[in-house]
Design an enzyme around this catalytic site. Structure first.
Site, PDB file in Angstrom:
ATOM      1  N   LEU A  54      49.583  70.019  17.984  1.00 21.34           N
ATOM      2  CA  LEU A  54      50.324  70.634  16.966  1.00 21.34           C
ATOM      3  C   LEU A  54      50.971  71.818  17.130  1.00 21.34           C
ATOM      4  O   LEU A  54      50.449  72.804  17.682  1.00 21.34           O
ATOM      5  CB  LEU A  54      49.337  70.578  15.581  1.00 21.34           C
ATOM      6  CG  LEU A  54      48.862  69.136  15.158  1.00 21.34           C
ATOM      7  CD1 LEU A  54      47.858  69.520  13.905  1.00 21.34           C
ATOM      8  CD2 LEU A  54      49.470  68.199  14.885  1.00 21.34           C
ATOM      9  N   ASP A  55      52.471  71.778  16.203  1.00 19.62           N
ATOM     10  CA  ASP A  55      53.179  72.969  16.179  1.00 19.62           C
ATOM     11  C   ASP A  55      52.228  74.329  15.614  1.00 19.62           C
ATOM     12  O   ASP A  55      51.377  73.937  14.704  1.00 19.62           O
ATOM     13  CB  ASP A  55      54.264  72.896  15.551  1.00 19.62           C
ATOM     14  CG  ASP A  55      55.325  72.055  16.182  1.00 19.62           C
ATOM     15  OD1 ASP A  55      55.203  71.862  17.401  1.00 19.62           O
ATOM     16  OD2 ASP A  55      56.158  71.387  15.566  1.00 19.62           O
ATOM     17  N   LYS A  56      52.326  75.438  16.023  1.00 18.95           N
ATOM     18  CA  LYS A  56      51.945  76.660  15.521  1.00 18.95           C
ATOM     19  C   LYS A  56      51.769  76.565  13.744  1.00 18.95           C
ATOM     20  O   LYS A  56      50.765  76.929  13.413  1.00 18.95           O
ATOM     21  CB  LYS A  56      52.413  77.788  15.784  1.00 18.95           C
ATOM     22  CG  LYS A  56      52.079  79.176  15.421  1.00 18.95           C
ATOM     23  CD  LYS A  56      52.954  80.263  15.794  1.00 18.95           C
ATOM     24  CE  LYS A  56      52.547  81.675  15.314  1.00 18.95           C
ATOM     25  NZ  LYS A  56      53.364  82.791  15.714  1.00 18.95           N
TER      26      LYS A  56
ATOM     27  N   THR B 257      52.225  74.210  12.039  1.00 17.23           N
ATOM     28  CA  THR B 257      51.590  72.858  11.497  1.00 17.23           C
ATOM     29  C   THR B 257      50.125  72.996  11.093  1.00 17.23           C
ATOM     30  O   THR B 257      49.385  73.396  12.006  1.00 17.23           O
ATOM     31  CB  THR B 257      51.998  71.650  12.203  1.00 17.23           C
ATOM     32  OG1 THR B 257      53.350  71.711  12.431  1.00 17.23           O
ATOM     33  CG2 THR B 257      51.495  70.385  11.390  1.00 17.23           C
TER      34      THR B 257
END
Length: 357
Positions: free
Chosen positions: A145-147, A149
């Site tokens: 997951l993105d930082k 998110t």
């Protein structure tokens, strides 16, 4: 004798212990003494540090929460790995003999990189030992997951299980659902965005790279007709299903189901495909520059913010659900509620809170 030893320790590198031995050697490894100029500069630097005014915590409750979230994301990068592992352990959503499912916090990167001091990958061996003892094999990432998110993240207890789950993601057998607060309301309110995505360099006063759309169709400027163009060889197929759950003035809450898994797919499809960027997505709210997101006046009023403070708004994108196939007819449904800042903002924006079943 003990008193003499303590005095010698406090005096420093020029002290001599009883018996004639120096406490600290002045050999090759010792640092050279400071010159008068260096010492004066050191004292001036200390004085400047002491004169800095203390950071004022905002009195307004909304601004205070923005400040606290900003401080939290910085602290996550500085905490000891053991402390971070304990925090992840408290946020475990589900675990069995094969997997451990955590609720990923905001601002914590999954992988290391430039400027990253602590990431989830670093603490997986520690988390495994906390769960299964000192001889436990480190946990393994199954996806990312993105930082910024938050939400459901699956970890495997061994490498074979991780490969099997990664293959499920690769072959699109994993059901994924996200929640996002967006600026505006997409039309129609329910649909599918099927536009390839490609990474391009943005040429500006601050050059950088972004993911963007690489559509298969163009509209003729002469007669307004649509015609198919040749697909770019570096473009990735990207498909996102979306549905409006709730809408209010200048914003909406969306449920998103990414069919494919391209980098920043949801953010790009919403910002450039539907013209409804995710609230707090400062990267994809503009194409030709990196700048804070420009918010409608009604949103600023409901959030209790001024536009100059918009840069502190976090990304409102939450991985709410994953569904893993367990057999021919069985599925493992993993659900995770949104973080506190997300749910509080829903109320302030007068968006209906979705029930987590």
């Amino acid at each position: 004798m003990a008193a003499q030893g303590n005095i010698a320790w406090r005096v420093g590198c020029f002290a001599v212990k009883p018996g004639g031995r120096r406490l600290f050697s002045q050999g090759r490894g010792a640092a050279a003494p400071l010159t008068a100029e260096q010492l004066a500069e050191k004292i001036r630097a200390q004085n400047r540090e002491q004169k800095k005014p203390p950071v004022q915590v905002p009195k307004d409750p909304i601004m205070r929460r923005v400040y606290e979230l900003n401080q939290l994301t910085r602290q996550l990068q500085r905490v000891h790995p053991n402390v971070l592992a304990k925090a992840l352990k408290k946020g475990i959503v589900h675990q069995n003999k094969e997997i451990v499912v955590i609720n990923k916090p905001y601002g914590l990167p999954v992988h290391g990189g430039p400027g990253v001091k602590t990431c989830i990958t670093d603490v997986l061996p520690i988390l495994a030992k906390m769960l299964d003892g000192m001889k436990a094999e480190p946990l393994h990432l199954c996806h990312r997951l993105d930082k910024e998110t938050t939400g459901v993240m699956v970890l495997a207890r061994d490498q074979d299980i991780a490969r099997r789950i990664q293959e499920l993601f690769r072959t699109r057998q994993v059901g994924k659902k996200y929640w996002a607060i967006c600026i505006g309301k997409p039309e129609p309110a329910d649909g599918v965005v099927d536009i390839p995505i490609i990474e391009k360099e943005v040429v500006s006063h601050q050059p950088h790279f972004k993911m963007t759309l690489a559509p298969n169709y163009r509209v003729s400027h002469e007669d307004g007709k649509t015609f198919r163009i040749r697909r770019h060889r570096d473009a990735h197929v990207a498909v996102t299903r979306y549905r409006v759950l709730s809408s209010a003035a200048s914003c909406s809450l969306l449920e998103l189901q990414p069919i494919t898994g391209v980098k920043h797919q949801i953010r790009v499809h919403l910002a450039y495909g539907l013209d409804c960027p995710v609230l707090g997505d400062h990267k994809y709210s503009h194409w030709n520059k990196l700048a804070p997101q420009k918010l409608p006046a009604v949103l600023l009023k409901r959030l209790g913010l001024e536009q100059v403070k918009a840069r502190y708004i976090p990304l409102y994108l939450h991985a709410s659900e994953l569904t893993l196939p367990e057999g021919e007819e069985k599925e493992l449904r993993l659900v995770c509620g949104p973080p506190r800042f997300f749910s509080r903002s829903l109320k302030r924006l007068k968006l209906e809170f979705p029930e987590v079943k």
